[in-house]
Scaffold this active site. Structure first.
Site, PDB file in Angstrom:
ATOM      1  N   ASP A  99      -7.907  -3.961   0.153  1.00 31.73           N
ATOM      2  CA  ASP A  99      -8.727  -2.973  -0.541  1.00 31.73           C
ATOM      3  C   ASP A  99     -10.008  -2.868   0.271  1.00 31.73           C
ATOM      4  O   ASP A  99     -10.622  -3.883   0.611  1.00 31.73           O
ATOM      5  CB  ASP A  99      -9.038  -3.360  -1.987  1.00 31.73           C
ATOM      6  CG  ASP A  99      -9.550  -2.147  -2.760  1.00 31.73           C
ATOM      7  OD1 ASP A  99      -8.795  -1.158  -2.868  1.00 31.73           O
ATOM      8  OD2 ASP A  99     -10.688  -2.169  -3.242  1.00 31.73           O
ATOM      9  N   GLY A 152      -2.219   5.843   6.111  1.00 34.12           N
ATOM     10  CA  GLY A 152      -3.138   5.403   7.154  1.00 34.12           C
ATOM     11  C   GLY A 152      -3.272   3.887   7.182  1.00 34.12           C
ATOM     12  O   GLY A 152      -3.213   3.258   8.240  1.00 34.12           O
ATOM     13  N   GLY A 188      -9.612   8.335   6.829  1.00 32.47           N
ATOM     14  CA  GLY A 188     -10.665   8.093   5.851  1.00 32.47           C
ATOM     15  C   GLY A 188     -12.030   8.551   6.336  1.00 32.47           C
ATOM     16  O   GLY A 188     -12.184   9.664   6.857  1.00 32.47           O
ATOM     17  N   TYR A 189     -13.022   7.684   6.198  1.00 30.22           N
ATOM     18  CA  TYR A 189     -14.405   8.005   6.555  1.00 30.22           C
ATOM     19  C   TYR A 189     -14.732   7.685   8.017  1.00 30.22           C
ATOM     20  O   TYR A 189     -15.895   7.758   8.416  1.00 30.22           O
ATOM     21  CB  TYR A 189     -15.362   7.216   5.646  1.00 30.22           C
ATOM     22  CG  TYR A 189     -15.255   7.554   4.177  1.00 30.22           C
ATOM     23  CD1 TYR A 189     -16.013   8.581   3.612  1.00 30.22           C
ATOM     24  CD2 TYR A 189     -14.390   6.838   3.344  1.00 30.22           C
ATOM     25  CE1 TYR A 189     -15.920   8.887   2.261  1.00 30.22           C
ATOM     26  CE2 TYR A 189     -14.294   7.140   1.989  1.00 30.22           C
ATOM     27  CZ  TYR A 189     -15.050   8.163   1.454  1.00 30.22           C
ATOM     28  OH  TYR A 189     -14.956   8.460   0.113  1.00 30.22           O
ATOM     29  N   ASP A 190     -13.730   7.346   8.810  1.00 33.53           N
ATOM     30  CA  ASP A 190     -13.970   6.946  10.204  1.00 33.53           C
ATOM     31  C   ASP A 190     -14.839   7.928  10.990  1.00 33.53           C
ATOM     32  O   ASP A 190     -15.693   7.503  11.781  1.00 33.53           O
ATOM     33  CB  ASP A 190     -12.637   6.752  10.930  1.00 33.53           C
ATOM     34  CG  ASP A 190     -11.963   5.427  10.575  1.00 33.53           C
ATOM     35  OD1 ASP A 190     -12.544   4.668   9.775  1.00 33.53           O
ATOM     36  OD2 ASP A 190     -10.873   5.166  11.095  1.00 33.53           O
ATOM     37  N   THR A 222       0.850  -1.192   0.000  1.00 32.04           N
ATOM     38  CA  THR A 222       0.000   0.000   0.000  1.00 32.04           C
ATOM     39  C   THR A 222       0.878   1.231   0.000  1.00 32.04           C
ATOM     40  O   THR A 222       2.001   1.209   0.506  1.00 32.04           O
ATOM     41  CB  THR A 222      -0.939   0.035   1.225  1.00 32.04           C
ATOM     42  OG1 THR A 222      -1.790   1.188   1.127  1.00 32.04           O
ATOM     43  CG2 THR A 222      -0.162   0.116   2.523  1.00 32.04           C
ATOM     44  N   HIS A 223       0.364   2.302  -0.596  1.00 32.32           N
ATOM     45  CA  HIS A 223       1.034   3.601  -0.560  1.00 32.32           C
ATOM     46  C   HIS A 223       0.195   4.587   0.261  1.00 32.32           C
ATOM     47  O   HIS A 223       0.457   5.779   0.253  1.00 32.32           O
ATOM     48  CB  HIS A 223       1.252   4.129  -1.979  1.00 32.32           C
ATOM     49  CG  HIS A 223       2.274   3.351  -2.756  1.00 32.32           C
ATOM     50  ND1 HIS A 223       2.017   2.097  -3.274  1.00 32.32           N
ATOM     51  CD2 HIS A 223       3.557   3.642  -3.100  1.00 32.32           C
ATOM     52  CE1 HIS A 223       3.093   1.657  -3.907  1.00 32.32           C
ATOM     53  NE2 HIS A 223       4.041   2.573  -3.810  1.00 32.32           N
ATOM     54  N   ASN A 224      -0.817   4.054   0.955  1.00 34.51           N
ATOM     55  CA  ASN A 224      -1.691   4.852   1.810  1.00 34.51           C
ATOM     56  C   ASN A 224      -1.123   4.819   3.232  1.00 34.51           C
ATOM     57  O   ASN A 224      -1.059   3.760   3.860  1.00 34.51           O
ATOM     58  CB  ASN A 224      -3.110   4.262   1.771  1.00 34.51           C
ATOM     59  CG  ASN A 224      -4.095   5.015   2.637  1.00 34.51           C
ATOM     60  OD1 ASN A 224      -3.833   5.282   3.799  1.00 34.51           O
ATOM     61  ND2 ASN A 224      -5.249   5.338   2.078  1.00 34.51           N
TER      62      ASN A 224
END
Length: 212
Positions: free
Chosen positions: A74, A17, A159-161, A13-15
């Site tokens: 994902d 979080g 993110g959407y947390d 991953t490059h994210n």
């Protein structure tokens, strides 16, 4: 039991979080993990039509490029009133700047346009894939259901947390410490987040040899 993870593992991953969460989940099992970015691995195009397909694309690409086992996730937010959107496009709704504040406003705006009535039912889904250079793969999925809360609450997580409140809880993921969200060291009965639940399935299958 699936193939055991031994030796170094690439976190594909490059994210930042997700990288932090994955390292935290893997730490109790003593896995020697290295980030794809640290190896200068390319970031493949996520052309799949499901979370599982996109996780597989990332894991297989990293395993082939690094010559090591690779672990990819994902995941995304699926909102019932939006027909499952943003779904696999959850990160893309945040744009190249990864502005999830804007992404959460977009979710709220679309719910208003559709005149959806609260409670806004939603689910976080996570698909995990471990791929080896010889082409072998192991796949797992986790899900947590809940509802969306506006305005966003909490600054923890990513993110959407801040807009997602899991069923049975009064706080959003954005208001929870990671130890509560992931229940680390986790067990199947306590893991709360979608990623932690998927990881528990992976650990039972592929990390039993790392115990002790």
């Amino acid at each position: 039991m699936g193939r055991q993870i031994t030796g170094r593992l690439v976190i594909a991953t490059h994210n930042s979080g997700k990288l932090w969460e994955m390292r935290e989940l893997l730490a109790p099992d003593g896995v020697d993990a290295v980030a794809a970015g640290d190896l200068n691995l390319p970031e493949p195009q996520e052309t799949g039509t499901s979370f599982a397909e996109n996780a597989r694309i990332k894991a297989v690409s990293a395993a082939r490029a690094a010559g090591l086992a690779a672990f990819a996730d994902d995941s995304g937010l699926c909102v019932e009133a939006l027909g499952g959107a943003p779904g696999i496009f959850s990160a893309r709704w945040a744009g190249e700047a990864r502005d999830f504040g804007a992404a959460m406003r977009k979710v709220e705006s679309k719910l208003k346009v559709r005149r959806a009535a609260a409670p806004y039912r939603a689910a976080f889904i996570s698909a995990l894939c471990v791929a080896w250079p010889d082409g072998h793969i192991e796949e797992f999925e986790g899900r947590v259901d809940g509802e969306l809360i506006f305005p966003p609450r909490g600054s923890k997580g990513f993110g959407y947390d801040p807009i997602f409140r899991p069923d049975g809880h009064q706080r959003t993921f954005g208001e929870m410490m990671s130890v509560e969200k992931h229940a680390i060291p986790a067990d199947g009965s306590r893991a709360l987040s979608h990623r932690a639940r998927a990881f528990q399935a992976l650990a039972r299958s592929c990390l039993q040899g790392n115990a002790g």
